[in-house]
Scaffold this active site. Structure first.
Site, PDB file in Angstrom:
ATOM      1  N   ARG A 365       0.717  -1.343   0.011  1.00  0.00           N
ATOM      2  CA  ARG A 365       0.087  -0.202  -0.067  1.00  0.00           C
ATOM      3  C   ARG A 365       0.951   1.232  -0.014  1.00  0.00           C
ATOM      4  O   ARG A 365       0.406   2.358   0.065  1.00  0.00           O
ATOM      5  CB  ARG A 365      -0.879  -0.190   1.189  1.00  0.00           C
ATOM      6  CG  ARG A 365      -2.001  -1.030   1.037  1.00  0.00           C
ATOM      7  CD  ARG A 365      -3.015  -1.090   2.297  1.00  0.00           C
ATOM      8  NE  ARG A 365      -3.800  -2.432   1.986  1.00  0.00           N
ATOM      9  CZ  ARG A 365      -3.740  -3.400   2.861  1.00  0.00           C
ATOM     10  NH1 ARG A 365      -2.770  -3.380   3.908  1.00  0.00           N
ATOM     11  NH2 ARG A 365      -4.600  -4.453   2.683  1.00  0.00           N
ATOM     12  N   VAL A 366       2.134   1.075   0.041  1.00  0.00           N
ATOM     13  CA  VAL A 366       3.043   2.360  -0.345  1.00  0.00           C
ATOM     14  C   VAL A 366       3.273   2.494  -1.540  1.00  0.00           C
ATOM     15  O   VAL A 366       3.605   3.448  -2.136  1.00  0.00           O
ATOM     16  CB  VAL A 366       4.194   2.061   0.698  1.00  0.00           C
ATOM     17  CG1 VAL A 366       5.322   3.200   0.587  1.00  0.00           C
ATOM     18  CG2 VAL A 366       4.043   2.015   2.373  1.00  0.00           C
TER      19      VAL A 366
END
Length: 523
Positions: A365-366
């Site tokens: 999710r980064v």
């Protein structure tokens, strides 16, 4: 023998002057019952939650349940030495562990006691095992890559410093191997590593330590062990102890990597303690606060703001699934807490794809914020391409006729899958990964037989380091892939292909292993 009265009087006066009245005031209770790592104690009316208590023989306990008429205590030691009626004293402090450089390279238990036979851990500093995580204002977004050395992960699910990336999969699918590769790859990065073994077999842990030592990783790694034979209370606090040791470096501006292997065993230990304490069971008999147990642990991993020193803790929690059941209670809990997951699939593992990462389900999710610009440029659409390839492969198995464009996409997919395979404990430098993935995604491997892809890649990287080191250095220095660098890579590949086809490049690799980049400069 004569006594001098004035001397005696002066001594008495001095003693009276220095006399201090000290009364030792502390809560004292008695053990009502003991067994299975817990004790029920009567009389500790002033004890607080998570406060340390002491049993006879110096055995330490932790106040776990505060009830109306008694206190439930978890015992961090040999509970068989404690008897009914024994006196229990509250110590008025929280459980702490030694921290600092003295622990680097050591193997310790969750209380900081050495297990490696190298003498006591001499540290002047300690930190509480449980602390409140840094607040939002003290953090900054994850923006700095933490390279694992694995092409599949660094390209498709990149990990940044301060991130929590879950490694999830069935047993024997290579979860620990990924975590160890990530630790081994931190050799030159200055990141301190902490490997927390919870509920693992002692033989497995010994193998891990030996592998870390063989690869020179124990020079910057601490191993915290609460093995399968350890009492449940030690298995429960082990991840918190490892995090406390890592926080010492984070709050002093350093960077740390913590591997929790694995949190499903810790959850089982917590369930055992909670059921023995008569706490009400919830789903799958876990207590209702098992989510809080993991969230307060993983929230301590962060990238601190520059005002706080800019330190970080990166977490790699490991969760073991049963029969690929990702929707079970503990896996879904930890998935919702972390910043992404690497899902390892048994089918891919047994088909020879190592690491056996499912590109469709795995996610970070980064994203690109945790990649250097060169990697972002070459691997931008790789994850989606591989997921599409898997669908296309399943469709092609139906035996239908495929047009030329579809067949070429399939062929490239097979080569990319082969390219992303990597041997255990062989992490690659990020520049080598960029060059390798560039060659694959730009179609330079399309005419290479699938079984020769690994050989081609090895020969190509050897060629770049030996004969075109300026390209390697340009990418390493800038972290980018400029138009000029791309042209240089294309020219290098054109020059390399005749050498490979003639067998000269392969012969060069066989005659000598890859030279380190620093030495290659003189070639």
């Amino acid at each position: 023998m004569k006594f001098k009265a004035d001397e005696i009087a002066s001594v008495i006066q001095q003693e009276v002057k220095n006399y201090e009245s000290r009364v030792d005031v502390r809560d004292v209770g008695r053990v009502l019952e003991v067994g299975d790592g817990i004790a029920r104690v009567y009389g500790l009316s002033g004890v607080m939650a998570n406060e340390m208590v002491e049993f006879p023989g110096g055995i330490i306990g932790l106040a776990f349940n505060l009830e109306e008429s008694s206190v439930g205590v978890i015992i961090l030691g040999d509970y068989l030495q404690i008897n009914e009626g024994d006196e229990v004293r509250s110590l008025g402090k929280l459980l702490s562990v030694p921290v600092g450089d003295a622990l680097i390279g050591r193997v310790v238990d969750p209380l900081g006691n050495p297990l490696d036979g190298k003498g006591p851990v001499v540290s002047s500093e300690s930190r509480p095992v449980e602390v409140i995580a840094a607040g939002v204002a003290q953090r900054q977004p994850v923006c700095e890559p933490l390279q694992t050395g694995l092409k599949a992960i660094d390209a498709m699910t990149p990990i940044g410093r301060g991130q929590r990336e879950l490694i999830i999969g069935d047993r024997k699918t290579g979860k620990t191997a990924i975590a160890l590769d990530a630790i081994i790859n931190q050799r030159e990065s200055g990141v301190k590593c902490f490997y927390v073994a919870v509920g693992q077999k002692d033989s497995s842990i010994a193998g891990v330590i030996e592998e870390l030592r063989r690869n020179g990783a124990m020079d910057y790694t601490t191993v915290i062990i609460a093995g399968a034979s350890s009492p449940a209370p030690l298995q429960y606090i082990a991840p918190y102890s490892g995090t406390a040791m890592a926080e010492q470096f984070m709050f002093n501006g350093g960077h740390a990597l913590v591997v929790y292997d694995d949190l499903s065993k810790q959850a089982q230990a917590y369930r055992q303690l909670s059921l023995l304490m008569r706490r009400p069971p919830g789903r799958e008999a876990y207590p209702g606060d098992v989510f809080y147990c993991h969230s307060r642990l993983l929230e301590r991993s962060a990238k601190l703001s520059d005002a706080e020193g800019g330190g970080s803790i990166t977490s790699l929690p490991i969760i073991e699934t049963l029969e690929g059941e990702v929707s079970a209670y503990i896996p879904t809990n930890v998935i919702s807490i972390t910043d992404g997951q690497i899902y390892l699939q048994p089918d891919l593992f047994f088909a020879g794809q190592r690491p056996a990462m499912n590109a469709g389900i795995s996610v970070s999710r980064v994203g690109g914020a945790a990649q250097i610009k060169a990697m972002k440029k070459v691997a931008g659409g790789l994850r989606l391409d591989l997921a599409a390839f898997r669908e296309l492969e399943a469709f092609a198995q139906l035996g239908t006729e495929l047009d030329a464009a579809t067949q070429s996409r399939l062929d490239r997919g097979y080569r990319m899958v082969e390219l992303l395979k990597q041997g255990q404990y062989q992490p690659m430098h990020v520049v080598d990964q960029v060059l390798s993935i560039y060659a694959g995604t730009r179609g330079h491997l399309d005419k290479v037989p699938v079984e020769e892809v690994a050989q081609w890649e090895k020969a190509f990287l050897h060629f770049i380091r030996e004969q075109k080191y300026e390209i390697w250095k340009a990418i390493d220095d800038s972290g980018e892939l400029s138009d000029e660098t791309v042209k240089m890579i294309e020219d290098a590949i054109k020059e390399f292909l005749p050498q490979y086809e003639s067998g000269a490049a392969t012969e060069a690799v066989e005659n000598g292993a890859d030279a380190p980049a620093e030495e290659a400069v003189t070639v």
